[in-house]
Design a protein around this motif. Structure first.
Motif, PDB file in Angstrom:
ATOM      1  N   UNK A 189     -25.810  -3.652 -41.928  1.00  0.00           N
ATOM      2  CA  UNK A 189     -24.980  -3.704 -40.729  1.00  0.00           C
ATOM      3  C   UNK A 189     -24.616  -2.312 -40.266  1.00  0.00           C
ATOM      4  N   UNK A 190     -24.336  -1.494 -41.246  1.00  0.00           N
ATOM      5  CA  UNK A 190     -24.048  -0.098 -40.977  1.00  0.00           C
ATOM      6  C   UNK A 190     -25.224   0.557 -40.258  1.00  0.00           C
ATOM      7  N   UNK A 191     -26.415   0.275 -40.785  1.00  0.00           N
ATOM      8  CA  UNK A 191     -27.631   0.831 -40.191  1.00  0.00           C
ATOM      9  C   UNK A 191     -27.763   0.365 -38.740  1.00  0.00           C
ATOM     10  N   UNK A 192     -27.516  -0.927 -38.526  1.00  0.00           N
ATOM     11  CA  UNK A 192     -27.622  -1.493 -37.180  1.00  0.00           C
ATOM     12  C   UNK A 192     -26.679  -0.788 -36.218  1.00  0.00           C
ATOM     13  N   UNK A 193     -25.487  -0.496 -36.708  1.00  0.00           N
ATOM     14  CA  UNK A 193     -24.512   0.093 -35.793  1.00  0.00           C
ATOM     15  C   UNK A 193     -24.780   1.573 -35.559  1.00  0.00           C
ATOM     16  N   UNK A 194     -25.366   2.244 -36.536  1.00  0.00           N
ATOM     17  CA  UNK A 194     -25.586   3.683 -36.369  1.00  0.00           C
ATOM     18  C   UNK A 194     -26.862   4.007 -35.614  1.00  0.00           C
ATOM     19  N   UNK A 195     -27.881   3.193 -35.844  1.00  0.00           N
ATOM     20  CA  UNK A 195     -29.176   3.492 -35.241  1.00  0.00           C
ATOM     21  C   UNK A 195     -29.126   3.235 -33.739  1.00  0.00           C
ATOM     22  N   UNK A 196     -29.636   4.167 -32.937  1.00  0.00           N
ATOM     23  CA  UNK A 196     -29.420   4.047 -31.486  1.00  0.00           C
ATOM     24  C   UNK A 196     -30.017   2.793 -30.853  1.00  0.00           C
ATOM     25  N   UNK A 197     -31.196   2.371 -31.275  1.00  0.00           N
ATOM     26  CA  UNK A 197     -31.844   1.276 -30.574  1.00  0.00           C
ATOM     27  C   UNK A 197     -32.219   0.114 -31.466  1.00  0.00           C
ATOM     28  N   UNK A 198     -31.870   0.192 -32.707  1.00  0.00           N
ATOM     29  CA  UNK A 198     -32.301  -0.845 -33.636  1.00  0.00           C
ATOM     30  C   UNK A 198     -31.709  -2.203 -33.267  1.00  0.00           C
ATOM     31  N   UNK A 199     -32.568  -3.210 -33.167  1.00  0.00           N
ATOM     32  CA  UNK A 199     -32.103  -4.549 -32.798  1.00  0.00           C
ATOM     33  C   UNK A 199     -32.336  -5.579 -33.894  1.00  0.00           C
ATOM     34  N   UNK A 200     -33.403  -5.407 -34.630  1.00  0.00           N
ATOM     35  CA  UNK A 200     -33.739  -6.415 -35.635  1.00  0.00           C
ATOM     36  C   UNK A 200     -34.064  -5.795 -36.980  1.00  0.00           C
ATOM     37  N   UNK A 201     -33.540  -6.404 -38.011  1.00  0.00           N
ATOM     38  CA  UNK A 201     -33.942  -6.026 -39.367  1.00  0.00           C
ATOM     39  C   UNK A 201     -34.439  -7.283 -40.049  1.00  0.00           C
ATOM     40  N   UNK A 202     -35.561  -7.178 -40.666  1.00  0.00           N
ATOM     41  CA  UNK A 202     -36.082  -8.333 -41.391  1.00  0.00           C
ATOM     42  C   UNK A 202     -36.319  -7.915 -42.825  1.00  0.00           C
ATOM     43  N   UNK A 203     -35.775  -8.681 -43.736  1.00  0.00           N
ATOM     44  CA  UNK A 203     -35.975  -8.371 -45.145  1.00  0.00           C
ATOM     45  C   UNK A 203     -36.863  -9.463 -45.738  1.00  0.00           C
ATOM     46  N   UNK A 204     -37.944  -9.057 -46.321  1.00  0.00           N
ATOM     47  CA  UNK A 204     -38.814 -10.030 -46.967  1.00  0.00           C
ATOM     48  C   UNK A 204     -38.802  -9.749 -48.456  1.00  0.00           C
ATOM     49  N   UNK A 205     -38.428 -10.745 -49.221  1.00  0.00           N
ATOM     50  CA  UNK A 205     -38.400 -10.539 -50.666  1.00  0.00           C
ATOM     51  C   UNK A 205     -39.717 -11.038 -51.236  1.00  0.00           C
ATOM     52  N   UNK A 206     -40.403 -10.159 -51.916  1.00  0.00           N
ATOM     53  CA  UNK A 206     -41.727 -10.532 -52.422  1.00  0.00           C
ATOM     54  C   UNK A 206     -41.676 -10.832 -53.907  1.00  0.00           C
ATOM     55  N   UNK A 207     -42.617 -11.603 -54.307  1.00  0.00           N
ATOM     56  CA  UNK A 207     -42.743 -11.928 -55.710  1.00  0.00           C
ATOM     57  C   UNK A 207     -43.563 -10.805 -56.351  1.00  0.00           C
ATOM     58  N   UNK A 208     -43.038 -10.213 -57.397  1.00  0.00           N
ATOM     59  CA  UNK A 208     -43.736  -9.090 -58.015  1.00  0.00           C
ATOM     60  C   UNK A 208     -45.028  -9.575 -58.656  1.00  0.00           C
TER      61      UNK A 208
END
Lengths: 850, 189
Positions: A724-743
């Protein structure tokens, strides 16, 4: 005095004399004189003839315009059709379009009236030539007659044959002869394909109802939109039987019913099935109270309602107020039980708020109906026209399209028209496995339903069905808009390639028999195993030129690559997988000769230290490169990754970047904002959980970044807050997607994933992509995420136990589950159960992707 | 050095867009409400863009509102639409070198768009879609379309009718005929 002055600000009074012509006339705003003749004519066109004569002398403008709009004069005199007509008709007969009555001796004159469209006569027999047996009136549109039984029956068939254009018929059955003659009459009327409106006056005084008669016509005349019935019989059961025939009139838009006797409650039921009604008129002595219950549901489009009845109650009014589209309401009654003026006012205000309905004309109605805008409720999809409806539905999968075809006629018209691409291996065609329905049949169905198909993807067709490509040329013409074919070239494809070559644009999996490639002049996308396949075995000639995209495995064959590059300099997209541990420098040197290169994807296994310099070469030479995907896979630890990324600084135009490094490191991205000022899509695969807060802070400086995808395993040391911090600081960032992978299989403990998420107490939206779903995982979720509204789970397996945990989530509104395993043992009921138990759940989506 | 020059060109364009969005124009709904919207954002609507550009390039009128007469452009719908364009005006422009528009068809909606379009009041949702269609904002119509299609996904005809309040204008016989025609698609081995 002053008042006078302001009102006559008009400087000049209109006199309309010719000398005044060049002077601009000024009229007071509140004088009718301000209008010109054209508008004046329109305004006065609504006057009666009598008033026109009276007002001619109001002003010169009146005199000029008051008669201009008279286009229709009615002369009420027997002159026309009684005497002298024999002489008159040959001359002005061709002008006659409507006739109200014909006397027997004059009927021969009708043959002169070629344009006759409206006719009213007493007996059908009257308009037949007694000698030839021919109908004297042809191609009528509207016809009214009194049915007299036997005599008429004989001439009915020739009359219908010569008047196929009839749209409107009115039958008066004075002596109740229709029930006795219904098979003949109804069969003949059923032959009128254009029939839109039927009016029937019947005394109905014998033992037979009109049920069969109306039913036959209703089943055959599909265009029937308006029906008027006057049943003057006081035989209640008989009227009921007649009304029952309305079951086959569900398409009706206007219905006008007059019933001489009381109608029992249950006989009204068929009327409630006419959901498309816009106009309803009812004359009935007694109205049962319940008749209008739920009328808003039965008649969602009703905007005109006329009820004439002995009495009316406040309950009636209350029911009427629920009609969503009602605009005009007329009552004629003798007794109003418990009603005051204020009740009607109430009704009006109640109705007004409901009637903010938008107007959209979409109806398939014909003729007069077309001018009448349909009124739909605002929250009904019916309000949209076909164009928009088609656009909205264009995002459905093929399976959903088939399933939804019968939702409504509009769906049927629009749901398939947006199919422009057809993938033969897509669901539900593939699941069908072509076993139940031969692929040939499927193609024919698709050709019929989806006339706009532009491209067909045959890639991945299983061997046994490959004959489809052989026979395809036979019915290629059934896809009139087909321009592109995607296919596999396999061992025996030589047999059909020549036929289809002009259409083939994308090819996958080219095997040894690649000679056929040379026929595919329009080929733009090629997925080849190796470069060797692109050359003729004997002459070693390059088979394919001017590609836009190629995908291949590189195996140190730089000679071939060099020749390929020379023949395909226009290529924009290259995807290479390379397993060797050398030859990178040579490969990249060749690629850097591609001036148009926009997208490059490299998958490198066992690469060596020459990579950094090799990438630098490409970056330096391929000025158009905007999208780069770099996947580095090796078992050895490399120290040079940092250097590799450093070299990418030269690719300043990059907008999309995918990196998967053997060993991710925070410092790798420390100057990313300087390196890629235009980057708006960044996808990082973080195999070793190196991304930390510091790394995010580097990323937050990327000036154009809008979408960030991080693929990591469960041990990543980041919290919701950090993002959330990243979203608020980054000038144009709109979407973050986290994909958790199986090792690796077995190495992952899914419970840890949840440990990671538990601190996020205020989580409202959660998407989980998790290979192994364990119902234990969700065991305590209610405690963890009380405000969770949206839950999206993608997993391999999903069972009922999980559902029961989910049902305890107090704020859950939307649940989406995509599972891979079909045998998850969940039934429709499980979801129904979930919906009923879960306090706020409204939407469930469940898909299985085998 | 040449590379650098190229680069500045591109950024200039971005800067101009950002600058222009500081100019606020007024949009008037069919109900009479007047709302302010950044110029670049408002120009995501091809309708507004054409209106603004047909007035001449040098002076953008910021005092007189642009009237959006279609009934679907209610106050509530216009507010939603402005919210959407103000979020999306700086989306990367269409890059004709790639088939992004084709790819985007198959992409899921972004989290923000999902939250934006998930309105409880279906009448408002349809107003937003109809208004976006009228104003010619392709991206927003697409968001609406994907939302509706995701709701339709996997449901039966009757459920679809109830959810979207569609009148079934087929007779039972007609409906059966279509079911029969499409039976093969549901056939299992």
């Amino acid at each position: 005095m002053t008042q006078q002055m302001t009102q006559t600000m008009a400087s000049l009074v209109a006199t309309d004399d010719y000398e005044d012509d060049d002077i601009q006339q000024i009229y007071p705003e509140d004088s009718l004189d301000r209008f010109g003749d054209d508008l004046f004519g329109i305004l006065l066109s609504h006057l009666s003839l009598k008033d026109r004569l009276r007002f001619e002398c109001v002003s010169k403008q009146f005199q000029r315009t008051v008669f201009e709009s008279v286009v229709n004069i009615k002369i009420d005199d027997k002159l026309i059709l009684e005497e002298n007509t024999t002489q008159l008709f040959p001359t002005f007969g061709p002008l006659v379009t409507r006739i109200k009555s014909v006397s027997l001796p004059e009927r021969q004159s009708l043959i002169h009236c070629h344009r006759l469209s409206h006719l009213r006569i007493y007996s059908l027999y009257d308009i037949f030539d007694t000698t030839s047996g021919q109908s004297l009136a042809k191609n009528l549109q509207k016809f009214e007659f009194t049915f007299s039984g036997n005599e008429d029956k004989e001439v009915l068939s020739p009359f219908v044959a010569q008047n196929q254009s009839l749209k409107n018929i009115k039958i008066i059955d004075k002596n109740s002869v229709i029930p006795g003659n219904f098979p003949e009459l109804s069969q003949q009327l059923s032959r009128l394909p254009e029939l839109r409106e039927l009016t029937l006056f019947s005394t109905l005084n014998n033992q037979n109802s009109l049920n069969e008669f109306l039913r036959t016509i209703g089943l055959n005349c599909k265009q029937m939109k308006r029906l008027t019935l006057q049943l003057m019989s006081n035989n209640t059961p008989l009227n009921g039987q007649t009304l029952d025939s309305l079951r086959v009139y569900q398409r009706l838009k206007r219905l006008d019913l007059t019933i001489g006797a009381e109608v029992e409650h249950q006989f009204w039921e068929p009327l409630k099935l006419c959901h498309r009604l816009t106009h309803l008129t009812l004359y009935s002595t007694q109205m049962s109270d319940n008749f209008l219950d739920n009328c808003g549901k039965h008649w969602p489009r009703l905007h005109f309602l006329y009820i004439r009845s002995n009495e009316i109650t406040d309950k009636c009014l209350d029911n009427i107020s629920r009609l969503p589209a009602l605009q005009i309401l007329i009552f004629t009654y003798i007794k109003a039980i418990g009603l005051r003026d204020s009740d009607f006012e109430d009704l009006l205000t109640k109705n007004m708020t409901q009637m903010m309905a938008s107007l959209e004309t979409t109806d398939d109605g014909e003729g007069e109906d077309r001018q009448q805008p349909q009124i739909y409720a605002k929250d009904s999809l019916d309000r949209f026209g076909d164009d928009l409806c088609q656009l909205l539905l264009s995002y459905l999968s093929l399976g959903d399209r088939f399933r939804c075809e019968c939702v409504s006629k509009q769906f049927r018209r629009t749901v398939f028209t947006s199919v422009v691409h057809f993938n033969i291996t897509a669901e539900p065609i593939k699941r069908n496995n072509y076993s139940k329905t031969p692929i040939f049949t499927i193609m024919q169905i698709m050709a019929k339903k989806c006339p706009n198909i532009e491209s067909i993807d045959f890639r991945g067709v299983i061997n046994s069905d490959e004959y489809i490509l052989e026979v395809f040329p036979v019915f290629r013409d059934k896809f009139p808009k087909l321009r592109e074919i995607y296919c596999d070239l396999v061992s025996n494809s030589g047999r059909w390639v020549r036929e289809l070559a002009p259409l083939i644009t994308r090819v996958k999996n080219s095997f040894t028999n690649s000679k056929s490639l040379i026929d595919c002049h329009r080929l733009s996308h090629l997925n080849a195993r190796g470069l060797l396949m692109l050359f003729d075995n004997n002459s070693e000639q390059l088979l394919i030129h001017n590609l836009l995209k190629i995908q291949f495995n590189y195996s140190n064959d730089s000679q071939l690559l060099s020749r390929f590059v020379s023949g395909n300099e226009s290529i924009k997209c290259v995807e290479i997988t390379h397993f060797g541990d050398n030859g990178l420098t040579e490969m990249c040197a060749q690629l850097s000769r591609l001036p148009q290169l926009r997208r490059l994807r490299l998958g490198l296994f066992n690469y060596d230290n020459s990579l950094a310099a090799a990438l630098h070469t490409i970056g330096l030479n391929c000025k158009q490169l905007k999208r780069l995907s770099l996947g580095l896979y090796t078992n050895e630890t490399k120290e040079s990754d940092l250097k590799t990324l450093d070299q990418l600084t030269v690719c300043r135009r990059l907008t999309h970047l995918f990196i998967r490094l053997t060993k991710m490191d925070t410092n790798l991205l420390s100057i990313c904002d300087k390196q890629w000022p235009r980057l708006h899509y960044l996808h990082i695969v973080d195999a070793n959980n190196a991304i930390d807060i510091q790394c995010l802070s580097h990323l937050s400086r990327l000036p154009a970044l809008q979408m960030l995808v991080i693929q990591c395993n469960q041990d990543i040391d980041l919290k919701d807050n950090d993002f959330e911090n990243l979203l608020s600081r980054s000038p144009k960032l709109k979407n973050i997607k986290i994909i958790i992978i199986k090792a690796s299989v077995g190495a992952l403990d899914p419970l840890k994933v949840f440990d990671l998420l538990i601190p996020a107490q205020s989580l409202t939206h959660l998407t989980l992509e998790c290979w192994q779903m364990d119902c234990k995982l969700l065991g305590n979720d209610t405690k963890h995420w009380p405000p969770l509204k949206y839950l999206n789970i993608k997993c391999h397996d999903f069972n009922g136990q999980c559902l029961s945990h989910i049902s305890r989530l107090p704020a859950l509104n939307t649940l989406i589950i995509s599972a891979v395993n079909e045998s998850s043992g969940l039934s429709y009921n499980d979801f129904n159960d979930l919906l009923s138990r879960s306090p706020k759940l409204k939407n469930i989506e469940f898909t299985v992707n085998v | 050095m040449a590379d650098n020059a190229d680069h500045i060109d591109g950024d200039d364009n971005e800067d101009v867009r950002a600058q222009q969005n500081l100019i606020k124009i007024k949009l008037k709904s069919s109900e009479g409400g007047i709302y302010e919207c950044g110029l670049t954002a408002a120009k995501m609507s091809d309708l507004v863009k054409n209106m603004v550009e047909s007035l001449g390039t040098d002076a953008v009128v910021t005092t007189e509102p642009i009237i959006l007469g279609n009934e679907a452009v209610t106050d509530a719908a216009l507010k939603k639409i402005i919210e959407w364009v103000e979020f999306h005006w700086d989306d990367p422009p269409v890059d004709h070198d790639f088939e992004d528009e084709k790819d985007r068809r198959n992409e899921e909606l972004s989290h923000w768009d999902k939250q934006f379009i998930d309105v409880d009041d279906q009448a408002l949702l349809f107003d937003v879609i109809a208004a976006a269609n009228y104003m010619d904002i392709k991206g927003l119509v697409e968001v609406g379309a994907k939302h509706i299609c995701s709701k339709i996904r996997g449901k039966s005809c009757q459920e679809v009718r109830e959810m979207l309040k569609i009148t079934n204008d087929f007779t039972a016989e007609e409906e059966d005929a279509i079911h029969k025609e499409n039976a093969w698609i549901y056939a299992k081995d």
